[in-house]
Structures are given as structure tokens and as C-alpha cells.
Scaffold this motif. Structure first.
Motif, mmCIF file in Angstrom:
data_model
loop_
_atom_site.group_PDB
_atom_site.id
_atom_site.type_symbol
_atom_site.label_atom_id
_atom_site.label_comp_id
_atom_site.label_asym_id
_atom_site.label_seq_id
_atom_site.Cartn_x
_atom_site.Cartn_y
_atom_site.Cartn_z
ATOM 1 N N LEU A 282 0.764 -1.334 0.118
ATOM 2 C CA LEU A 282 -0.006 0.070 -0.074
ATOM 3 C C LEU A 282 0.827 1.231 -0.011
ATOM 4 N N LEU A 283 2.095 1.232 0.663
ATOM 5 C CA LEU A 283 2.744 2.576 0.907
ATOM 6 C C LEU A 283 3.982 2.574 0.009
ATOM 7 N N VAL A 284 4.821 1.510 -0.121
ATOM 8 C CA VAL A 284 6.123 1.497 -0.789
ATOM 9 C C VAL A 284 6.055 1.981 -2.179
ATOM 10 N N PRO A 285 5.112 1.414 -2.821
ATOM 11 C CA PRO A 285 5.123 1.900 -4.448
ATOM 12 C C PRO A 285 4.674 3.094 -4.553
ATOM 13 N N PRO A 286 3.756 3.824 -3.693
ATOM 14 C CA PRO A 286 3.589 5.321 -3.849
ATOM 15 C C PRO A 286 4.869 6.319 -3.542
ATOM 16 N N PHE A 287 5.652 5.773 -2.738
ATOM 17 C CA PHE A 287 6.780 6.506 -2.497
ATOM 18 C C PHE A 287 7.773 6.438 -3.421
ATOM 19 N N ILE A 288 7.990 5.349 -4.172
ATOM 20 C CA ILE A 288 8.515 5.068 -5.006
ATOM 21 C C ILE A 288 8.388 5.986 -6.517
ATOM 22 N N LEU A 289 7.117 6.068 -6.623
ATOM 23 C CA LEU A 289 6.441 6.826 -7.747
ATOM 24 C C LEU A 289 6.646 8.300 -7.486
ATOM 25 N N PHE A 290 6.399 8.769 -6.181
ATOM 26 C CA PHE A 290 6.471 10.135 -5.653
ATOM 27 C C PHE A 290 7.989 10.519 -6.007
ATOM 28 N N LEU A 291 9.066 9.810 -5.791
ATOM 29 C CA LEU A 291 10.384 10.071 -6.133
ATOM 30 C C LEU A 291 10.628 9.945 -7.529
ATOM 31 N N LEU A 292 10.019 9.015 -8.429
ATOM 32 C CA LEU A 292 10.257 9.060 -9.745
ATOM 33 C C LEU A 292 9.500 10.419 -10.378
ATOM 34 N N GLY A 293 8.410 10.984 -9.865
ATOM 35 C CA GLY A 293 7.573 12.251 -10.142
ATOM 36 C C GLY A 293 8.792 13.369 -9.990
ATOM 37 N N PHE A 294 9.667 13.172 -8.901
ATOM 38 C CA PHE A 294 10.655 14.488 -9.028
ATOM 39 C C PHE A 294 11.906 14.275 -9.653
ATOM 40 N N VAL A 295 12.247 12.732 -9.800
ATOM 41 C CA VAL A 295 13.467 12.609 -10.936
ATOM 42 C C VAL A 295 13.111 12.911 -12.367
ATOM 43 N N LEU A 296 11.939 12.726 -12.960
ATOM 44 C CA LEU A 296 11.519 13.135 -14.105
ATOM 45 C C LEU A 296 11.128 14.671 -14.290
ATOM 46 N N ASN A 297 11.197 15.459 -13.415
ATOM 47 C CA ASN A 297 10.905 16.862 -13.367
ATOM 48 C C ASN A 297 12.394 17.551 -13.373
ATOM 49 N N ASN A 298 12.461 18.369 -14.702
ATOM 50 C CA ASN A 298 13.761 18.879 -14.885
ATOM 51 C C ASN A 298 13.976 19.915 -14.091
ATOM 52 N N ASN A 299 13.063 20.567 -13.413
ATOM 53 C CA ASN A 299 13.174 21.436 -12.420
ATOM 54 C C ASN A 299 13.835 21.276 -11.068
ATOM 55 N N VAL A 300 13.917 19.957 -10.727
ATOM 56 C CA VAL A 300 14.550 19.453 -9.658
ATOM 57 C C VAL A 300 16.015 20.140 -9.407
ATOM 58 N N SER A 301 16.992 19.954 -10.543
ATOM 59 C CA SER A 301 18.140 20.380 -10.511
ATOM 60 C C SER A 301 18.291 22.033 -10.338
ATOM 61 N N MET A 302 17.198 22.542 -10.897
ATOM 62 C CA MET A 302 17.111 24.153 -11.079
ATOM 63 C C MET A 302 16.924 24.635 -9.563
ATOM 64 N N LEU A 303 15.875 23.837 -8.710
ATOM 65 C CA LEU A 303 15.585 24.165 -7.328
ATOM 66 C C LEU A 303 16.745 23.988 -6.447
ATOM 67 N N ALA A 304 17.449 22.887 -6.671
ATOM 68 C CA ALA A 304 18.584 22.480 -5.922
ATOM 69 C C ALA A 304 19.925 23.640 -6.102
ATOM 70 N N GLU A 305 19.938 23.841 -7.238
ATOM 71 C CA GLU A 305 21.128 24.740 -7.687
ATOM 72 C C GLU A 305 20.728 26.234 -7.003
ATOM 73 N N GLU A 306 19.472 26.701 -7.032
ATOM 74 C CA GLU A 306 19.054 27.819 -6.402
ATOM 75 C C GLU A 306 19.241 27.733 -4.910
ATOM 76 N N TRP A 307 18.814 26.932 -4.559
ATOM 77 C CA TRP A 307 18.812 26.531 -3.017
ATOM 78 C C TRP A 307 20.409 26.589 -2.428
ATOM 79 N N ARG A 308 21.118 26.046 -3.074
ATOM 80 C CA ARG A 308 22.621 25.763 -2.659
ATOM 81 C C ARG A 308 23.708 26.808 -3.271
ATOM 82 N N ARG A 309 23.197 27.932 -4.028
ATOM 83 C CA ARG A 309 24.184 28.793 -4.578
ATOM 84 C C ARG A 309 24.407 29.603 -3.511
#
Length: 338
Positions: free
Chosen positions: A56-83
Motif C-alpha cells: 500500500l505504501l512503498v510503491p507510492p513512495f517510489i512513484l513520488f520520487l520518480l515524479g521528482f526525478v522526471l521533473n527537470n526543475n529539480v536540479s534548478m531548485l537545488a542549484e538555487e537553494w545551494r548557490r
């Protein structure tokens, strides 16, 4: 190759629609994955709960992470946060807006998985079959069984072929009871997610309209600035490589002229245009310093006149503000008539 480039440029220009389509495909894929998944409950007292809740819970967590991985703005957010802070401040509201936008899209597939799983009822039946109220739904007066043996028998409810507790409670009664609870939880979960999405999408801009518009504007600005910077770097690298290669062949041509007395060829015009696009950055060390300065000290968001060739405008020097040009005579005459 040109067709793939056109498709890539189209996806870049319509990134939001593309990401919405990806999230929709992931949602459909999650539902299809569950329908194709072979659910086999272990039917053991110590494993049923872990297996059911895990599915019930593990596959949704994996899909949630995949949603972030497939989003190109994740690297932009990390870069803006860490710069580094530099000459441009970092607004936490913009970072929160970017993260919430990505999280909303990434939550679609997990929500679909949890909803389909609860409405199907197999996971809840497997996880909580040992908690069926035998006193209410069956016959608890059967002698000779301890509490542990009773749980061992009830743990076999999802496995009809090995269930041997019909004298306690009928298998169909227990399954229908657990599936009814699971479906009720599923519809409550769907209603809760729908109401939450409605509140987030419609009511949030009503209470903080100015802050919402500001965060959305600067979020778009960061995305566009990053794309333009990458395009400019690619254009500079292409021009730099073209001039370097031309100078290499010119040197080889000079050597051939010295040995074989062949006249050198005239340099093509596009190499001269490439040299103009270098903007004065013509060596590796200067380019590395420019890139390091862009990372460590972003220029302030204040437009100024172009810097002189001898200055370091890209390094963050303060420049006088831009004064708007005087209006043309036609515009001035029009406003004088009005």
C-alpha cells in the motif's frame, strides 16, 4: 537529427504541459501496474501486516520520487537553494513555490495507486485479517484454541484454498467485511485529496494574491534565466571551438606554405562572425573565471548599460541606472494633442 532537435525545442518551450502529460501517464501507468501486479498474501500472522502495508505504501513512495526525478526543475531548485548569496538574495517564498509546484505533480501517481489499492481491498484484507471481530461476525465459543492459534487461523482468510476456520467465521463474511472497510477508506481518501487539491489550486491565490504572483514570476524568471544562460554558453562554446579549429588549420596551412609554397586559403566569413560572438572571452582561464563568478556572485536584478570592454560587468560591478530615451517627436505631438 533536425527533427529530434525540433521536438526537443518544442518540449522545452512547453515544459509545463509536457510535465503535466508525464504526470498523467505515470498515473495511468500506476493503475495499470497494480492491475497487472500478482498480489499473493503470505497468510502468516507475522507477515500479513508488513506485506499488506508495504504494497500500500512503498510503491507510492517510489512513484513520488520518480515524479521528482522526471521533473527537470529539480536540479534548478537545488542549484538555487545551494548557490552562494552573492549580490542577489534568495527568496524562500520562491523556493517554496517551486517545491510545491513539483510536489503537486509528483503526488498524482501515488494518489492514484493508493486510491486503486484501497478500492480493490486486497491489501487491507491481507493486513488486518487477524483483527476481524469474531465475536460479532462469527462464533467465538469454539473450545480448545489459544489466542495464537486463533490468529493463525484468521491469517489464512485471504487464502481460500487453505482456510480451515469456517466454524469460527465464514470466509466470505470476513472478506466482505474487510473489503467494505477498505473501500470506505478509499473513497474518503479520494474525497480528501480532491478537496485538498481544490483548496490549493483555488483558495491559495485568493488570500495571498500579491505574494503568489511574485513567487510565480520569479520562479519563471529563474527557469528562463537558466535556459538562456545554457544557450549562451553553448553558443559561446560553438564559436570558441570554431575559431580554435580555424586557427589550428591556419597554422597547419602556414607550415605547408613554408614547405610546399602553396598559397593559403582565405578565412571563411562565418569564422569572423564566430569571433565576434566570443564577447572578449577568448581563453580557457577567463571562461573558467566567468563561470565561477556566475555561480558565486550572480549579478543583481537591476538593469544597467552594457559594460565597457575593459570592465568586468559580469563580475558584479555596480553600474549607473538606465535612463529611458527621450520620446520621438510623433509620440510627443500625440500626447500634446491629448
Amino acid at each position: 537529427m533536425d527533427k529530434f532537435r525540433m521536438i526537443f525545442q518544442f518540449l522545452q518551450s512547453n515544459q509545463e504541459s509536457f510535465m503535466n502529460g508525464i504526470c498523467g501517464i505515470m498515473a495511468l501507468a500506476s493503475a495499470q501496474m497494480y492491475s497487472a501486479f500478482d498480489f499473493n498474501c503470505p497468510c502468516l500472522p507475522h507477515y500479513n501486516l508488513a506485506y499488506g502495508l508495504g504494497i500500500l505504501l512503498v510503491p507510492p513512495f517510489i512513484l513520488f520520487l520518480l515524479g521528482f526525478v522526471l521533473n527537470n526543475n529539480v536540479s534548478m531548485l537545488a542549484e538555487e537553494w545551494r548557490r552562494p548569496q552573492g549580490q542577489r538574495g534568495k527568496d524562500p517564498a520562491v523556493l517554496r513555490y517551486m517545491f510545491c509546484s513539483m510536489a503537486q505533480r509528483a503526488m498524482i501517481a501515488p494518489v492514484v495507486w493508493v486510491s486503486v489499492t484501497l478500492l480493490d481491498g486486497k491489501c487491507i484484507t491481507c493486513a488486518f485479517c487477524t483483527s476481524v471481530p469474531v465475536e460479532t461476525l462469527g462464533n467465538a465459543s469454539h473450545p480448545g484454541l489459544s489466542q495464537g492459534e486463533m490468529k493463525r487461523v484468521l491469517a489464512r482468510i485471504p487464502c481460500k484454498e487453505i482456510y480451515d476456520g469456517q466454524e469460527f467465521i465464514a470466509n466470505e463474511v470476513a472478506v466482505r467485511y474487510l473489503r467494505c472497510i477498505s473501500q470506505a477508506l478509499g473513497w474518503c481518501f479520494v474525497l480528501l485529496m480532491t478537496m485538498l487539491a481544490f483548496l490549493v489550486r483555488s483558495l491559495r491565490p485568493c488570500f495571498t494574491q500579491a505574494a503568489f504572483l511574485k513567487s510565480r514570476y520569479w520562479s519563471h524568471y529563474i527557469d528562463i534565466e537558466r535556459k538562456l544562460f545554457d544557450e549562451t554558453c553553448v553558443e559561446h562554446a560553438r564559436s570558441f571551438a570554431k575559431v580554435c579549429i580555424q586557427q589550428f588549420f591556419e597554422g597547419m596551412s602556414t607550415d605547408l606554405v613554408a614547405t610546399r609554397c602553396h598559397p593559403p586559403r582565405k578565412a571563411p566569413e562565418d569564422v569572423g562572425e564566430a569571433a565576434e560572438k566570443l564577447l572578449g572571452i577568448t581563453d580557457q582561464g577567463t571562461m573558467n573565471v566567468a563561470l565561477k563568478s556566475w555561480h558565486r556572485c550572480r549579478p543583481p536584478l537591476h538593469l544597467h548599460p552594457p559594460a565597457l570592454p575593459s570592465g568586468n560587468g559580469w563580475a558584479g560591478e555596480k553600474q549607473p541606472p538606465v535612463h529611458p530615451p527621450a520620446p520621438r517627436r510623433e509620440v510627443a505631438a500625440y500626447y500634446s494633442r491629448v
